[in-house]
Motif scaffolding. Structure first.
Motif, mmCIF file in Angstrom:
data_model
loop_
_atom_site.group_PDB
_atom_site.id
_atom_site.type_symbol
_atom_site.label_atom_id
_atom_site.label_comp_id
_atom_site.label_asym_id
_atom_site.label_seq_id
_atom_site.Cartn_x
_atom_site.Cartn_y
_atom_site.Cartn_z
ATOM 1 N N LYS A 55 2.495 1.442 -7.092
ATOM 2 C CA LYS A 55 2.533 2.551 -8.126
ATOM 3 C C LYS A 55 1.635 3.778 -7.665
ATOM 4 O O LYS A 55 1.622 4.700 -8.084
ATOM 5 C CB LYS A 55 1.504 1.914 -9.321
ATOM 6 C CG LYS A 55 2.118 0.599 -10.079
ATOM 7 C CD LYS A 55 3.669 1.037 -10.631
ATOM 8 C CE LYS A 55 4.038 -0.520 -11.556
ATOM 9 N NZ LYS A 55 5.386 -0.099 -12.043
ATOM 10 N N ASN A 56 0.900 3.307 -6.285
ATOM 11 C CA ASN A 56 0.157 4.443 -5.778
ATOM 12 C C ASN A 56 0.648 4.471 -4.299
ATOM 13 O O ASN A 56 1.019 3.607 -3.546
ATOM 14 C CB ASN A 56 -1.385 3.985 -5.704
ATOM 15 C CG ASN A 56 -1.902 3.359 -7.074
ATOM 16 O OD1 ASN A 56 -2.359 4.034 -7.765
ATOM 17 N ND2 ASN A 56 -1.765 2.047 -7.314
ATOM 18 N N LYS A 97 -4.773 -1.504 -4.434
ATOM 19 C CA LYS A 97 -4.356 -1.731 -5.690
ATOM 20 C C LYS A 97 -2.824 -2.145 -5.773
ATOM 21 O O LYS A 97 -2.575 -3.013 -6.688
ATOM 22 C CB LYS A 97 -4.593 -0.133 -6.593
ATOM 23 C CG LYS A 97 -5.824 -0.063 -6.812
ATOM 24 C CD LYS A 97 -6.114 1.426 -7.470
ATOM 25 C CE LYS A 97 -7.446 1.806 -7.868
ATOM 26 N NZ LYS A 97 -7.732 3.212 -8.422
ATOM 27 N N ASN A 98 -2.230 -1.636 -4.950
ATOM 28 C CA ASN A 98 -0.660 -1.939 -4.687
ATOM 29 C C ASN A 98 -0.725 -3.583 -4.429
ATOM 30 O O ASN A 98 -0.002 -4.370 -4.683
ATOM 31 C CB ASN A 98 -0.351 -1.352 -3.467
ATOM 32 C CG ASN A 98 0.069 0.176 -3.968
ATOM 33 O OD1 ASN A 98 0.418 0.542 -5.178
ATOM 34 N ND2 ASN A 98 0.483 0.976 -3.109
ATOM 35 N N PHE A 115 -5.472 2.845 -2.660
ATOM 36 C CA PHE A 115 -4.164 3.137 -3.071
ATOM 37 C C PHE A 115 -3.813 1.600 -2.666
ATOM 38 O O PHE A 115 -2.856 0.864 -3.453
ATOM 39 C CB PHE A 115 -3.497 4.133 -2.653
ATOM 40 C CG PHE A 115 -3.516 5.336 -3.402
ATOM 41 C CD1 PHE A 115 -4.588 5.457 -4.344
ATOM 42 C CD2 PHE A 115 -2.903 6.522 -2.663
ATOM 43 C CE1 PHE A 115 -4.806 6.586 -4.893
ATOM 44 C CE2 PHE A 115 -3.524 7.679 -3.190
ATOM 45 C CZ PHE A 115 -3.913 7.845 -4.402
ATOM 46 N N SER A 163 0.051 3.310 1.954
ATOM 47 C CA SER A 163 0.261 2.696 0.868
ATOM 48 C C SER A 163 0.069 1.192 1.021
ATOM 49 O O SER A 163 0.148 0.462 -0.042
ATOM 50 C CB SER A 163 1.566 2.999 0.063
ATOM 51 O OG SER A 163 1.501 4.372 -0.067
#
Length: 385
Positions: free
Chosen positions: A168-169, A272-273, A269, A202
């Motif tokens: 998403k990031n 979170k991924n 990021f 990412s």
């Protein structure tokens, strides 16, 4: 049970990896071509291939392969196909994409129009109607022409399979999930060995490595177009594929997978991924420049996607980055390094000659996968009683 042919497109240069994946699922290979692998299986292969394949871009259900040098030939060949076996009377069908290479029929829009027209004519005869409401489930098609031969196929995946659902990031110029998985699988790395990505962005390389290590199928947490094809595929087959994938997961493992990046926001990021992918407990992310790449253990792996410098002003910044990567890699005792980049001076500035150099297309960009092989670790001695 009836057998079908399926076509799995992939990045150019990784066909051998995808072939091995398909064989590991238990399916027979029909043909390997540039950028795709054709295989045979029963209808449950739609479910299992979409859920399990890490390196395919999508799974196409082949309706036919035809030779055509005129639009009349294409029309008649498509009209002769048994479309009623695939598309119900209320099905919504269209040619989502057509492509043509080295073929006399080269206009995608004309190919799309002729194929759709031929399908309509055939289904009008079979269903004895003059028009179709197309209010039911979607049945998108893809037509791929190469040297006057066309693959006519239904797209079972929908969104490309690189869309796992966890990213998403994104940072600038991320590598796709399918390509990252394929490159990892091209190396000798396994979950018992250290893996570090010093330009993690990412987090795609570390996350895909963790998914492989924990045996988590890449398509478990997303939807596919063919899930709604209840005229062709029983819902039970989708449940069976997901249950099979769940049974194979082993994320209670000890691994050493690390991702570094000089940009602290990008590192967040990546974290979170990894959480979305369910593998955050298997990866250590850290803000760290490549100049501080170091590790105390031996026989580790660097697998990374450093900056390419596609624009001239960016290229000027690359020499010190690659010099630092080469310097730090040389200081790592008995490690191996795998670098994908389009930068033609990679070996010059790393100060090393690659053991192997494999050409890979990352989208439309021609890149090279530089492989700097270190020594193999000694085999563990078995305890003798």
């Amino acid at each position: 049970m009836k057998k079908y042919n399926f076509v799995a497109p992939c990045h150019f240069g990784i066909e051998a990896v995808l072939k091995r994946e398909i064989q590991d699922l238990g399916y027979d290979i029909v043909k390997v071509e540039d950028g795709r692998v054709t295989f045979e299986g029963d209808i449950s292969a739609v479910c299992r291939a979409n859920v399990f394949l890490r390196t395919a871009e999508r799974v196409l259900l082949q309706v036919g392969r035809v030779k055509a040098t005129t639009y009349d030939e294409l029309f008649e060949a498509v009209k002769a196909m048994d479309w009623e076996e695939y598309i119900p009377e209320d099905g919504k069908f269209w040619v989502k994409k057509a492509s043509s290479i080295k073929s006399k029929l080269f206009s995608p829009s004309d190919i799309q129009r002729i194929v759709k027209k031929a399908m309509v004519e055939k289904l009008k005869l079979k269903y004895r109607v003059n028009r179709f409401a197309e209010t039911g489930n979607e049945y998108p098609l893809r037509v791929v022409f190469y040297k006057d031969e066309a693959i006519i196929a239904l797209d079972t995946s929908g969104d490309s399979l690189h869309k796992r659902g966890y990213r998403k990031n994104t940072a600038k110029a991320p590598i796709s999930e399918t390509l990252a998985a394929a490159l990892i699988m091209l190396t000798p790395w396994n979950k018992d060995r250290i893996l570090v990505d010093p330009f993690c962005g990412s987090g795609t390389f570390p996350i895909e490595a963790a998914l492989i290590a924990a045996n988590i199928a890449p398509g478990m947490n997303r939807e596919f177009t063919a899930e709604n094809w209840d005229n062709l595929i029983e819902k039970k087959l989708w449940y069976d594929a997901i249950n099979e994938a769940n049974d194979m997961i082993n994320d209670d493992i000890e691994v050493d997978i690390q991702g570094y990046d000089i940009d602290g926001e990008v590192v967040e990021f990546a974290r979170k991924n990894a959480e979305l992918a369910g593998v955050d407990h298997l990866i250590h992310f850290q803000r760290r420049p490549v100049s501080e790449l170091r590790h105390s253990k031996k026989y580790g792996f660097i697998i990374t996607n450093p900056p390419y410098g596609e624009r001239l002003e960016e290229k000027e910044q690359l020499p010190p980055i690659y010099q630092a990567l080469g310097r730090q890699y040389k200081a790592l005792d008995s490690w191996s390094a795998f670098v994908i980049t389009s930068y033609e001076d990679t070996e010059k500035y790393m100060g090393l000659k690659a053991t192997k150099n494999r050409k890979i297309y990352n989208g439309m960009i021609k890149t090279y996968f530089y492989q700097f092989m270190g020594p193999k670790p000694p085999k563990k001695k078995e305890n003798l009683r």
